[in-house]
Design a protein around this motif. Structure first.
Motif, PDB file in Angstrom:
ATOM      1  N   GLY A  84       0.867  -1.298  -0.034  1.00 28.79           N
ATOM      2  CA  GLY A  84      -0.044   0.032   0.252  1.00 28.79           C
ATOM      3  C   GLY A  84       0.807   1.295  -0.005  1.00 28.79           C
ATOM      4  O   GLY A  84       2.086   1.273  -0.314  1.00 28.79           O
ATOM      5  N   ASN A 110      15.852  12.294  -2.918  1.00 30.52           N
ATOM      6  CA  ASN A 110      17.287  12.613  -3.676  1.00 30.52           C
ATOM      7  C   ASN A 110      18.132  13.686  -2.682  1.00 30.52           C
ATOM      8  O   ASN A 110      17.599  14.344  -1.980  1.00 30.52           O
ATOM      9  CB  ASN A 110      16.923  13.171  -4.877  1.00 30.52           C
ATOM     10  N   GLY A 117      10.190  15.368  -5.392  1.00 27.41           N
ATOM     11  CA  GLY A 117      10.646  14.749  -6.627  1.00 27.41           C
ATOM     12  C   GLY A 117       9.539  13.940  -7.278  1.00 27.41           C
ATOM     13  O   GLY A 117       8.404  14.038  -6.801  1.00 27.41           O
ATOM     14  N   GLY A 120       7.985   9.498  -7.761  1.00 25.25           N
ATOM     15  CA  GLY A 120       7.594   8.393  -6.924  1.00 25.25           C
ATOM     16  C   GLY A 120       7.399   8.828  -5.487  1.00 25.25           C
ATOM     17  O   GLY A 120       6.362   9.296  -5.547  1.00 25.25           O
ATOM     18  N   VAL A 121       7.747   7.914  -4.523  1.00 30.29           N
ATOM     19  CA  VAL A 121       7.456   8.026  -3.105  1.00 30.29           C
ATOM     20  C   VAL A 121       7.721   9.213  -2.713  1.00 30.29           C
ATOM     21  O   VAL A 121       6.720   9.755  -1.747  1.00 30.29           O
ATOM     22  CB  VAL A 121       7.824   6.693  -2.494  1.00 30.29           C
ATOM     23  N   ASP A 122       8.459   9.943  -3.088  1.00 28.12           N
ATOM     24  CA  ASP A 122       8.980  11.355  -2.437  1.00 28.12           C
ATOM     25  C   ASP A 122       8.024  12.435  -2.926  1.00 28.12           C
ATOM     26  O   ASP A 122       7.593  13.057  -2.175  1.00 28.12           O
ATOM     27  CB  ASP A 122      10.171  11.701  -3.384  1.00 28.12           C
ATOM     28  N   PRO A 128       9.519   3.001   2.931  1.00 32.91           N
ATOM     29  CA  PRO A 128       9.295   2.554   1.384  1.00 32.91           C
ATOM     30  C   PRO A 128      10.586   1.513   0.878  1.00 32.91           C
ATOM     31  O   PRO A 128      11.497   1.464   1.586  1.00 32.91           O
ATOM     32  CB  PRO A 128       9.378   3.904   0.717  1.00 32.91           C
ATOM     33  N   SER A 183      15.445   3.117  -3.045  1.00 34.37           N
ATOM     34  CA  SER A 183      16.387   2.904  -4.282  1.00 34.37           C
ATOM     35  C   SER A 183      15.409   1.749  -5.182  1.00 34.37           C
ATOM     36  O   SER A 183      16.292   1.470  -6.255  1.00 34.37           O
ATOM     37  CB  SER A 183      17.855   2.705  -4.073  1.00 34.37           C
ATOM     38  N   VAL A 216      13.163   4.343  -9.294  1.00 31.57           N
ATOM     39  CA  VAL A 216      13.909   5.087 -10.530  1.00 31.57           C
ATOM     40  C   VAL A 216      15.494   4.684 -10.169  1.00 31.57           C
ATOM     41  O   VAL A 216      16.166   4.899 -10.960  1.00 31.57           O
ATOM     42  CB  VAL A 216      13.738   6.577 -10.867  1.00 31.57           C
ATOM     43  N   TYR A 217      15.777   4.465  -9.030  1.00 33.85           N
ATOM     44  CA  TYR A 217      17.355   4.375  -8.672  1.00 33.85           C
ATOM     45  C   TYR A 217      17.546   2.911  -8.966  1.00 33.85           C
ATOM     46  O   TYR A 217      18.792   2.639  -8.925  1.00 33.85           O
ATOM     47  CB  TYR A 217      17.632   4.863  -7.286  1.00 33.85           C
ATOM     48  N   ASP A 248       3.939  -2.426  -4.961  1.00 34.46           N
ATOM     49  CA  ASP A 248       3.186  -3.299  -5.984  1.00 34.46           C
ATOM     50  C   ASP A 248       3.534  -4.881  -5.494  1.00 34.46           C
ATOM     51  O   ASP A 248       4.382  -4.896  -4.589  1.00 34.46           O
ATOM     52  CB  ASP A 248       3.888  -3.045  -7.333  1.00 34.46           C
TER      53      ASP A 248
HETATM   54  N1  AR6 Z   1       3.916   4.293  -1.146  1.00 31.38           N
HETATM   55  C1  AR6 Z   1       4.820   3.380  -1.097  1.00 31.38           C
HETATM   56  N2  AR6 Z   1       5.687   3.264  -1.921  1.00 31.38           N
HETATM   57  C2  AR6 Z   1       5.646   3.881  -3.273  1.00 31.38           C
HETATM   58  C3  AR6 Z   1       4.761   5.146  -3.344  1.00 31.38           C
HETATM   59  C4  AR6 Z   1       3.999   5.176  -2.273  1.00 31.38           C
HETATM   60  N3  AR6 Z   1       2.889   6.145  -2.226  1.00 31.38           N
HETATM   61  N4  AR6 Z   1       4.980   5.357  -4.443  1.00 31.38           N
HETATM   62  C5  AR6 Z   1       5.926   4.615  -5.066  1.00 31.38           C
HETATM   63  N5  AR6 Z   1       6.337   3.929  -4.328  1.00 31.38           N
HETATM   64  P1  AR6 Z   1      11.208   5.562  -6.033  1.00 31.38           P
HETATM   65  P2  AR6 Z   1      13.955   5.622  -5.470  1.00 31.38           P
HETATM   66  C6  AR6 Z   1       7.332   2.737  -4.351  1.00 31.38           C
HETATM   67  O1  AR6 Z   1      11.362   5.797  -7.518  1.00 31.38           O
HETATM   68  O2  AR6 Z   1      14.326   4.224  -6.514  1.00 31.38           O
HETATM   69  C7  AR6 Z   1      12.219  10.405  -6.511  1.00 31.38           C
HETATM   70  O3  AR6 Z   1      11.957  11.265  -7.686  1.00 31.38           O
HETATM   71  C8  AR6 Z   1       7.901   2.483  -5.907  1.00 31.38           C
HETATM   72  O4  AR6 Z   1       7.106   1.675  -6.530  1.00 31.38           O
HETATM   73  O5  AR6 Z   1       9.879   6.797  -5.497  1.00 31.38           O
HETATM   74  O6  AR6 Z   1      14.601   5.617  -3.864  1.00 31.38           O
HETATM   75  C9  AR6 Z   1      13.207  10.909  -5.536  1.00 31.38           C
HETATM   76  O7  AR6 Z   1      13.017  12.269  -5.318  1.00 31.38           O
HETATM   77  C10 AR6 Z   1       9.342   1.973  -5.457  1.00 31.38           C
HETATM   78  O8  AR6 Z   1       9.164   0.502  -5.219  1.00 31.38           O
HETATM   79  O9  AR6 Z   1      12.293   5.964  -5.079  1.00 31.38           O
HETATM   80  C11 AR6 Z   1      14.585  10.501  -5.990  1.00 31.38           C
HETATM   81  O10 AR6 Z   1      15.030  11.252  -6.961  1.00 31.38           O
HETATM   82  C12 AR6 Z   1       9.773   2.487  -4.133  1.00 31.38           C
HETATM   83  O11 AR6 Z   1       8.625   3.190  -3.616  1.00 31.38           O
HETATM   84  C13 AR6 Z   1      14.409   9.233  -6.736  1.00 31.38           C
HETATM   85  O12 AR6 Z   1      12.828   9.109  -7.015  1.00 31.38           O
HETATM   86  C14 AR6 Z   1      11.073   3.650  -4.336  1.00 31.38           C
HETATM   87  O13 AR6 Z   1      10.931   4.264  -5.724  1.00 31.38           O
HETATM   88  C15 AR6 Z   1      14.560   8.096  -5.737  1.00 31.38           C
HETATM   89  O14 AR6 Z   1      14.275   6.947  -6.435  1.00 31.38           O
END
Ligand code: AR6
Length: 172
Positions: free
Chosen positions: A9, A24, A30, A32-34, A118, A121, A124-125, A155
């Motif tokens: 969730g 970041n 940013g 995603g989760v951020d 969460p 990385s 997108v990382y 997911d």
């Molecule tokens: N709740 C829980 N998990 C989530 C949510 C949510 N609401 N939304 C996405 N995820 P990512 P990173 C999952 O890309 O790889 C940002 O732009 C997602 O499916 O958010 O650490 C930052 O500003 C994935 O499994 O973080 C940085 O630039 C996980 O969270 C960069 O992305 C992490 O995906 C960090 O990249």
């Protein structure tokens, strides 16, 4: 003594003392989760991050963590940590471990009794999910005697990786 909870969730719905953000190094929001955390928390969170960024020479290095209040989230704090970009970072394993450890340390320094992560990385990382999950859960097992730990997986496949790996690690 806390427990490890593996949930499918949205982490912005978590009711915990600290929500960890996969940020970041600019720490100003940013995708995603951020992005989800900043949207749910509202503009106060960005204002808090801007203050921290100034104190800390603008950037938060990979593997480190910073703490702010949590705006409209159901949490006292957001802990912003920067995970490694898998194909760019020279020491991704070390940096991912540091991101989890530094988040736990900050939470404990602020008397948190519960924390939500969460999959740092894993978006997108591009960190390989199995290894990232093993790192996250191994470190969580070192801290679970001190606080409740929630992993929010967005997911189904990643949720399955966490569940299976957890069972392997605790020998169930
Ligand atoms: N709740 C829980 N998990 C989530 C949510 C949510 N609401 N939304 C996405 N995820 P990512 P990173 C999952 O890309 O790889 C940002 O732009 C997602 O499916 O958010 O650490 C930052 O500003 C994935 O499994 O973080 C940085 O630039 C996980 O969270 C960069 O992305 C992490 O995906 C960090 O990249």
């Amino acid at each position: 003594m806390g427990q490890i909870h593996i949930l499918k969730g949205d982490i912005t719905t978590a009711k915990v003392d600290a929500i960890v953000n996969a940020a970041n190094s600019r720490m100003l929001g940013g995708g995603g989760v951020d992005g989800a955390i900043h949207r749910a928390a509202g503009p106060k969170l960005l204002a808090e991050c801007q203050k921290v960024a100034q104190v800390n020479c603008v950037r938060c290095p990979t593997g480190e963590a910073r703490i702010t209040t949590a705006g409209n989230l159901h949490a006292n704090y957001v802990i912003h940590t920067v995970g490694p970009i898998y194909n760019v970072d020279k020491a991704p394993r070390e940096h991912l471990k540091n991101a989890y450890e530094n988040s736990f340390k900050l939470a404990l320094e602020h008397d948190c009794k519960s924390i939500a992560f969460p999959a740092i990385s894993c978006g997108v990382y591009m960190y390989p999910h199995q290894e990232a999950c093993e790192i996250a859960l191994s470190i969580a097992l070192e801290y679970v005697n001190r606080l409740d730990i929630y992993f929010y997986l967005f997911d189904e496949p990643l949720f399955d990786v966490y569940e299976k790996t957890y069972q392997q690690l605790v020998g169930q």
